[in-house]
Write a protein that holds these residues in place. Structure first.
Motif, PDB file in Angstrom:
ATOM      1  N   THR A   1       0.815  -1.218   0.000  1.00 13.30           N
ATOM      2  CA  THR A   1       0.000   0.000   0.000  1.00 13.30           C
ATOM      3  C   THR A   1       0.846   1.265   0.000  1.00 13.30           C
ATOM      4  N   GLN A   2       2.162   1.117  -0.035  1.00 11.93           N
ATOM      5  CA  GLN A   2       3.054   2.268   0.052  1.00 11.93           C
ATOM      6  C   GLN A   2       3.659   2.600  -1.311  1.00 11.93           C
ATOM      7  N   THR A   3       4.060   3.849  -1.467  1.00 12.16           N
ATOM      8  CA  THR A   3       4.789   4.297  -2.651  1.00 12.16           C
ATOM      9  C   THR A   3       6.242   4.519  -2.268  1.00 12.16           C
ATOM     10  N   VAL A   4       7.139   3.848  -2.980  1.00 15.60           N
ATOM     11  CA  VAL A   4       8.564   3.913  -2.693  1.00 15.60           C
ATOM     12  C   VAL A   4       9.214   4.919  -3.648  1.00 15.60           C
ATOM     13  N   ASP A   5       9.987   5.823  -3.104  1.00 13.98           N
ATOM     14  CA  ASP A   5      10.743   6.787  -3.899  1.00 13.98           C
ATOM     15  C   ASP A   5      12.241   6.593  -3.671  1.00 13.98           C
ATOM     16  N   PRO A   6      13.070   6.821  -4.719  1.00 13.57           N
ATOM     17  CA  PRO A   6      12.653   7.207  -6.058  1.00 13.57           C
ATOM     18  C   PRO A   6      12.150   5.999  -6.847  1.00 13.57           C
ATOM     19  N   HIS A   7      11.333   6.266  -7.864  1.00 13.54           N
ATOM     20  CA  HIS A   7      10.953   5.225  -8.812  1.00 13.54           C
ATOM     21  C   HIS A   7      10.914   5.845 -10.204  1.00 13.54           C
ATOM     22  N   LEU A   8      11.030   4.994 -11.211  1.00 11.18           N
ATOM     23  CA  LEU A   8      11.228   5.480 -12.576  1.00 11.18           C
ATOM     24  C   LEU A   8       9.973   6.106 -13.167  1.00 11.18           C
ATOM     25  N   ALA A   9       8.837   5.393 -13.105  1.00 11.99           N
ATOM     26  CA  ALA A   9       7.596   5.886 -13.712  1.00 11.99           C
ATOM     27  C   ALA A   9       6.942   6.903 -12.790  1.00 11.99           C
ATOM     28  N   ASP A  10       7.592   8.037 -12.672  1.00  9.96           N
ATOM     29  CA  ASP A  10       7.190   9.104 -11.753  1.00  9.96           C
ATOM     30  C   ASP A  10       6.945  10.363 -12.582  1.00  9.96           C
ATOM     31  N   PRO A  11       5.853  11.096 -12.329  1.00 10.02           N
ATOM     32  CA  PRO A  11       5.610  12.334 -13.076  1.00 10.02           C
ATOM     33  C   PRO A  11       6.744  13.342 -12.994  1.00 10.02           C
ATOM     34  N   ALA A  12       7.651  13.191 -12.005  1.00  5.68           N
ATOM     35  CA  ALA A  12       8.776  14.112 -11.883  1.00  5.68           C
ATOM     36  C   ALA A  12       9.840  13.884 -12.955  1.00  5.68           C
ATOM     37  N   ALA A  13       9.802  12.742 -13.647  1.00  2.00           N
ATOM     38  CA  ALA A  13      10.787  12.473 -14.701  1.00  2.00           C
ATOM     39  C   ALA A  13      10.613  13.470 -15.846  1.00  2.00           C
ATOM     40  N   VAL A  14      11.716  13.936 -16.410  1.00  2.00           N
ATOM     41  CA  VAL A  14      11.696  14.863 -17.545  1.00  2.00           C
ATOM     42  C   VAL A  14      11.465  14.068 -18.822  1.00  2.00           C
ATOM     43  N   VAL A  15      10.360  14.323 -19.530  1.00  2.00           N
ATOM     44  CA  VAL A  15      10.050  13.603 -20.769  1.00  2.00           C
ATOM     45  C   VAL A  15      10.753  14.299 -21.928  1.00  2.00           C
ATOM     46  N   LEU A  16      11.559  13.524 -22.693  1.00  2.47           N
ATOM     47  CA  LEU A  16      12.409  14.104 -23.738  1.00  2.47           C
ATOM     48  C   LEU A  16      11.776  14.071 -25.125  1.00  2.47           C
ATOM     49  N   ASN A  17      10.570  13.516 -25.266  1.00  6.02           N
ATOM     50  CA  ASN A  17       9.864  13.621 -26.541  1.00  6.02           C
ATOM     51  C   ASN A  17       9.377  15.058 -26.723  1.00  6.02           C
ATOM     52  N   ALA A  18       8.890  15.366 -27.922  1.00  2.59           N
ATOM     53  CA  ALA A  18       8.491  16.747 -28.209  1.00  2.59           C
ATOM     54  C   ALA A  18       7.279  17.184 -27.413  1.00  2.59           C
ATOM     55  N   VAL A  19       6.509  16.224 -26.895  1.00  2.00           N
ATOM     56  CA  VAL A  19       5.300  16.565 -26.145  1.00  2.00           C
ATOM     57  C   VAL A  19       5.369  15.897 -24.773  1.00  2.00           C
ATOM     58  N   PRO A  20       4.741  16.501 -23.760  1.00  2.00           N
ATOM     59  CA  PRO A  20       4.833  15.941 -22.402  1.00  2.00           C
ATOM     60  C   PRO A  20       4.227  14.547 -22.271  1.00  2.00           C
ATOM     61  N   VAL A  21       3.128  14.274 -23.022  1.00  2.00           N
ATOM     62  CA  VAL A  21       2.484  12.965 -22.973  1.00  2.00           C
ATOM     63  C   VAL A  21       2.479  12.399 -24.389  1.00  2.00           C
ATOM     64  N   PRO A  22       3.576  11.786 -24.821  1.00  2.23           N
ATOM     65  CA  PRO A  22       3.689  11.345 -26.215  1.00  2.23           C
ATOM     66  C   PRO A  22       2.802  10.151 -26.533  1.00  2.23           C
ATOM     67  N   THR A  23       2.341  10.083 -27.776  1.00  2.00           N
ATOM     68  CA  THR A  23       1.630   8.924 -28.308  1.00  2.00           C
ATOM     69  C   THR A  23       2.609   8.142 -29.176  1.00  2.00           C
ATOM     70  N   ALA A  24       2.142   7.055 -29.767  1.00  5.01           N
ATOM     71  CA  ALA A  24       3.004   6.250 -30.634  1.00  5.01           C
ATOM     72  C   ALA A  24       3.569   7.092 -31.774  1.00  5.01           C
ATOM     73  N   ALA A  25       2.780   8.047 -32.256  1.00  3.14           N
ATOM     74  CA  ALA A  25       3.256   8.897 -33.361  1.00  3.14           C
ATOM     75  C   ALA A  25       4.387   9.815 -32.934  1.00  3.14           C
ATOM     76  N   ASP A  26       4.509  10.081 -31.631  1.00  3.91           N
ATOM     77  CA  ASP A  26       5.551  10.969 -31.123  1.00  3.91           C
ATOM     78  C   ASP A  26       6.808  10.217 -30.694  1.00  3.91           C
ATOM     79  N   ALA A  27       6.780   8.881 -30.753  1.00  4.90           N
ATOM     80  CA  ALA A  27       7.919   8.086 -30.286  1.00  4.90           C
ATOM     81  C   ALA A  27       9.142   8.337 -31.157  1.00  4.90           C
ATOM     82  N   LEU A  28      10.302   8.391 -30.523  1.00  5.53           N
ATOM     83  CA  LEU A  28      11.563   8.549 -31.240  1.00  5.53           C
ATOM     84  C   LEU A  28      12.087   7.188 -31.676  1.00  5.53           C
ATOM     85  N   SER A  29      12.841   7.160 -32.759  1.00  7.21           N
ATOM     86  CA  SER A  29      13.508   5.922 -33.141  1.00  7.21           C
ATOM     87  C   SER A  29      14.453   5.508 -32.021  1.00  7.21           C
ATOM     88  N   LEU A  30      14.813   4.237 -31.965  1.00  3.89           N
ATOM     89  CA  LEU A  30      15.708   3.783 -30.901  1.00  3.89           C
ATOM     90  C   LEU A  30      17.029   4.547 -30.879  1.00  3.89           C
TER      91      LEU A  30
END
Length: 287
Positions: free
Chosen positions: A123-152
């Motif tokens: 029932t607890q949230t452990v920090d730090p964790h990866l899938a956290d809204p505090a992570a800086v998203v490097l795609n062009a949009v904050p909430v990317p879709t499949a169309a916004d995904a970068l090549s590997l």
């Protein structure tokens, strides 16, 4: 087919999974017992300092230094596995204890990876964790879709560029295990001893315990994967604890069952950097 009882034989020998989180993390010796409450530390590589020109004409020009040191911290959590069985005809106490410990040993990297990726521990949230809204998203949009995904290649490049701009050492790229073959096919990383590293020497951990979720908690679209980058990662862990410490204490007379649990405490943390990118796993066909 002959009608005879099937004998119990030894299970196949299991080789532990390689190239996961345990292959990239530093494992310092625990300092006393207080780390079990979580830890804090002062990172070295998160401040880039500053630069000045020729000081011959003005040797006493003022130099600005950031006040204080950033403080990082990490919570503690525990993982466990065990053995629940009916006693008649089953192994003795030593064998029950060994089975509980072995099951924990073979499954705990996956359990730890799941906690480190999602932050979910009961029932607890452990920090730090990866899938956290505090992570800086490097795609062009904050909430990317499949169309916004970068090549590997572009995704790895973005993660390493961000790491280099914000950290003074090698870091770790965290990826779901499904991305491993795609990254190898693109020749973006290769084994270096017990660790897989990129051309720049950054380690990659391929998580068996990853649900492939992004910073907002949603699962990556089909054909894509969320990749994260952090600074150096450490793991502090204690000895496996057997609960209870004797079969008699775990024996339920009402059901004629015995329960023995193996448990280990962990603290997992990393230095300052924390960024994410949604990557397209499909490579374009060569022209």
């Amino acid at each position: 087919m002959p009608m005879c009882p099937k004998p119990i034989v030894d299970a196949p020998t299991v080789e532990p999974a390689e190239y996961g989180l345990f292959s990239v993390a530093q494992r310092p010796a625990p300092e006393g017992a207080h780390w079990r409450c979580g830890v804090r530390w002062e990172p070295y590589a998160c401040d880039a300092g500053d630069a000045y020109g020729d000081q011959c004409d003005d040797p006493e020009q003022e130099k600005s230094i950031r006040d204080g040191v950033p403080l990082a911290e990490a919570d503690s959590f525990s993982v466990h596995d065990g053995y629940l069985c009916r006693l008649p005809g089953r192994p003795d106490e030593a064998e029950i204890r060994d089975r509980a410990e072995t099951q924990l040993k073979l499954g705990e990297q996956r359990l730890v990876e799941r906690v480190v990726w999602t932050g979910e521990a009961g029932t607890q949230t452990v920090d730090p964790h990866l899938a956290d809204p505090a992570a800086v998203v490097l795609n062009a949009v904050p909430v990317p879709t499949a169309a916004d995904a970068l090549s590997l290649p572009a995704a790895i490049a973005a993660l390493e560029a961000y790491l280099g701009a914000n950290y003074g050492g090698r870091g770790v790229i965290h990826a779901p295990r499904l991305a491993a073959a795609h990254i190898a096919h693109a020749q973006l990383a290769a084994p270096a001893g017990a660790t897989i590293r990129t051309l720049l020497g950054n380690a990659i951990a391929f998580y068996s315990g990853s649900p492939n979720t992004g910073p907002d908690g949603s699962t990556a679209p089909a054909g894509t994967a969320w990749l994260y980058v952090t600074g150096a990662v450490f793991i502090r862990s204690g000895p496996a604890l057997i609960i209870p410490n004797a079969v008699e204490a775990g024996f339920n007379r009402a059901t004629n069952e015995v329960l023995m649990i193996a448990e280990r405490e962990y603290v997992v943390g990393w230095d300052c950097v924390h960024a994410a990118v949604l990557a397209d796993l499909d490579l374009p066909e060569p022209a």
